[in-house]
Design a protein around this motif. Sequence first.
Motif: not given
Length: 250
Positions: A185-198
């Motif tokens: 559970f997080v209040i702020s978004p989680i960041g990732v290097d590449k966020a491409a989702v088909e």
Amino acid sequence: MNQQRRMAGWTVKTLVGCWAVLGALTAQAAGFSVGRVDIEFADGGWKELSLPDQEVAFGGDKSGALGVESKLYLRGAPDGDDQILVIVGAHSEGMGGGRAARMTYSPQCRSDEQNYREGNEGFRESFAQCLTVTPPYYSEGVFKALAPEVLALQASGVVSARRPVYTVWSRHAISTGSFVDVRVFVISPIGVDKAAVEDPLPKGVLPEHVVWGRQLKDAVKSSVYSLSGRLVVPPIRLKSPASGAAGGGG
């Protein structure tokens, strides 16, 4: 003199009690474990809090109940943008659960209009796997449904349930009864290097959370099938909260 001795004894006992509580909350990462699972976080600063043990009924051909141990891991300030809550639950009796019988599952892991899910579906399956990723919902409703133990901790000031939270939840269970369940559970978004989702995503579900969730899903699966139970939680890198993000239903 006797009164002074009594006061000194009371002070020592009080301090010992306080240090015991602090010790439970500030355990080092090397000592993090739940049931048969040894947990590794990429970053330090985590605090550990044991939750009440539970039992869940066996399924399939096996009768009786499965012992479950759960712990809460916290990082960041309560109600702050950097607050992260991770609940890990696992079979507390080690690998196995009996070779004479097997547990079976009827998973129904599919997305709906509000939440993204990926995993398996079927009847009398030998395993159940599901990743759930949600948009931000008001935390009180989320915790009431997914983590009622957290609500009980509000009075202590250790956690807060006043702001919307994103949820990433992965669970994997196999026929021996062994399972690992991780709820983040997080209040702020989680960041990732590449966020491409088909895949098409429900409104408010972040592609970054699906990408990170798939990493968590792989880690949970690996832990279940591993003899050591080692669970390597993917790094949780928070971004700035989305401006004007409003909580959904829940």
